[in-house]
Design a protein around this motif. Structure first.
Motif, PDB file in Angstrom:
ATOM      1  N   LYS A  21      24.533  77.558  72.713  1.00 31.95           N
ATOM      2  CA  LYS A  21      25.512  78.584  73.092  1.00 31.95           C
ATOM      3  C   LYS A  21      25.651  79.642  72.010  1.00 31.95           C
ATOM      4  O   LYS A  21      25.733  80.844  72.298  1.00 31.95           O
ATOM      5  N   ALA A  22      25.693  79.205  70.755  1.00 32.27           N
ATOM      6  CA  ALA A  22      25.812  80.157  69.646  1.00 32.27           C
ATOM      7  C   ALA A  22      24.574  81.047  69.565  1.00 32.27           C
ATOM      8  O   ALA A  22      24.682  82.259  69.334  1.00 32.27           O
ATOM      9  N   SER A  24      22.608  81.857  72.058  1.00 39.34           N
ATOM     10  CA  SER A  24      22.660  82.769  73.197  1.00 39.34           C
ATOM     11  C   SER A  24      23.593  83.944  72.911  1.00 39.34           C
ATOM     12  O   SER A  24      23.289  85.092  73.247  1.00 39.34           O
ATOM     13  N   ARG A  25      24.720  83.639  72.270  1.00 40.31           N
ATOM     14  CA  ARG A  25      25.673  84.704  71.933  1.00 40.31           C
ATOM     15  C   ARG A  25      25.061  85.687  70.943  1.00 40.31           C
ATOM     16  O   ARG A  25      25.186  86.908  71.088  1.00 40.31           O
ATOM     17  N   SER A  28      22.574  88.026  72.476  1.00 38.59           N
ATOM     18  CA  SER A  28      23.168  89.105  73.267  1.00 38.59           C
ATOM     19  C   SER A  28      23.588  90.278  72.384  1.00 38.59           C
ATOM     20  O   SER A  28      23.834  91.378  72.875  1.00 38.59           O
TER      21      SER A  28
END
Length: 381
Positions: A21-22, A24-25, A28
């Motif tokens: 998740k980190a 992916s952030r 972005s």
């Protein structure tokens, strides 16, 4: 992914407390190559800690370079979640590893797999069952996946190999740190007829906290998980829990109520796992999903298989692939992983009762099939 991008992606993924998740952030915000070139204030501004920044600018890049050197050897592959050959079933789980190290035949990771797991201290009968069942599953076209541990895992790998089949071993250590050491020869045989897989850097030593993490990969790669023998509190039950959360079928072989290594399997059956008395019990349950996987893989390369596979037929006629699909909005939200009815209703904004009626029609027409945990899409869909 080019070598520069892969280097940057590895460096970021090696950074402590940098989960999917980190990552992916961060992606972005900027590309991986640009991120690792940012100075400390800039990285701190987007949420990295001082410890993470220090590691990213130092040790992480050194480890990334070592990993790329490792990947230059024959049969060594590094997969990222962006790679087209990253195993599709694994990619769909909530905590899919951003990086996989593979030693052996990388293509078998995308073939239909059945996970076989169980106690390190299984009974002689349990070990024999593991070997016999693994042999039967490979003859049916399945790849047997397990964790290379002593006991059931090792016998499942051995049974698959002796039958001339393929097997995948997911490690809780790096691929150059085989654990347990007595399975080094077995690991070499797996490489020749399957693959060793790990999310850890090749030189990573085994640690207790690594094994629960690797269990989610074992279940995530597979269409179902068979527990041969397991104690009431064991890693096998962790894998079974992951499997249930991932929408996979869970199977268990019952055992004596007096046997400590049977209590885990019996508990799973009590809680809804499929009771298994023969290999066919498993094959009957997973055949639809396995056939879907095979059909889906074959249809992506029609020119290669035209002389081996007939066109799908419906009522004796060739199926028209240009035919308009029924309920396209609903069908678009049914994939390879089981999706519950309420989730489909939420995604499509269609009332639950209407979703159920549409699913019934889709099931009758052969576009979807009901499985444990919801519905999956068949190849002709």
């Amino acid at each position: 992914m080019c070598s520069q991008s892969l280097f940057a992606w590895l460096a970021l993924s090696f950074t402590p407390k940098m989960g999917a998740k980190a990552l992916s952030r961060l992606m972005s915000i900027d590309s991986a190559p640009n991120l690792i070139k940012r100075d400390s204030p800039s990285l701190q501004a987007i949420g990295l800690t001082t410890e993470q920044i220090r590691y990213l600018h130092g040790e992480a890049q050194r480890q990334a370079e070592l990993s790329l050197t490792w990947a230059e050897q024959d049969s060594h592959t590094i997969l990222t979640s962006f790679d087209p050959i990253y195993p599709p079933l694994l990619k769909e789980i909530a905590s899919a590893p951003p990086v996989l190290f593979v030693k052996g035949e990388v293509g078998c990771l995308s073939e239909p797999q059945l996970a076989m797991i169980g106690s390190r201290n299984a009974s002689l009968q349990g070990l024999q069952i593991a070997k016999e069942y693994a042999s039967a599953f490979t003859k049916h076209g399945l790849v047997v996946t397990s964790g290379l541990a002593l006991g059931v895992d090792g016998h499942a790998h051995d049974g698959a190999l002796r039958a001339g089949g393929k097997t995948i071993a997911v490690l809780g250590s790096g691929l150059e740190q085989i654990y347990p050491a007595r399975h080094r020869k077995l690991a070499s045989r797996v490489v020749e007829n399957g693959a060793l897989v790990s999310e850890f850097r090749p030189d990573t030593k085994p640690r207790p906290e690594h094994f629960p993490r690797r269990n989610r990969i074992i279940s995530g790669l597979s269409v179902g998980v068979l527990v041969v023998e397991a104690a009431e509190k064991s890693g096998s039950l962790i894998t079974a829990r992951y499997a249930a959360e991932q929408g996979r079928d869970v199977f268990a072989i019952p055992g004596s109520i007096h046997s400590p290594t049977s209590r885990g399997g019996n508990l799973l059956i009590k809680n809804g796992a499929c009771l298994v008395q023969s290999e066919q019990d498993v094959l009957d349950e997973i055949d639809t999903l396995v056939n879907w996987s095979i059909d889906n893989r074959a249809s992506s390369q029609p020119d290669l298989f035209n002389d081996k596979f007939e066109q799908p037929r419906e009522n004796g006629k060739e199926f028209n692939h240009n035919e308009e699909l029924p309920f396209p909005q609903l069908l678009a939200n049914v994939g390879i992983e089981a999706t519950p009815v309420d989730i489909l209703a939420s995604r499509t904004n269609i009332p639950v009762h209407e979703v159920m009626m549409q699913l019934l029609e889709l099931e009758l027409s052969g576009h979807v099939v009901a499985v444990s945990g919801g519905y999956i899409r068949k190849g002709r869909g």
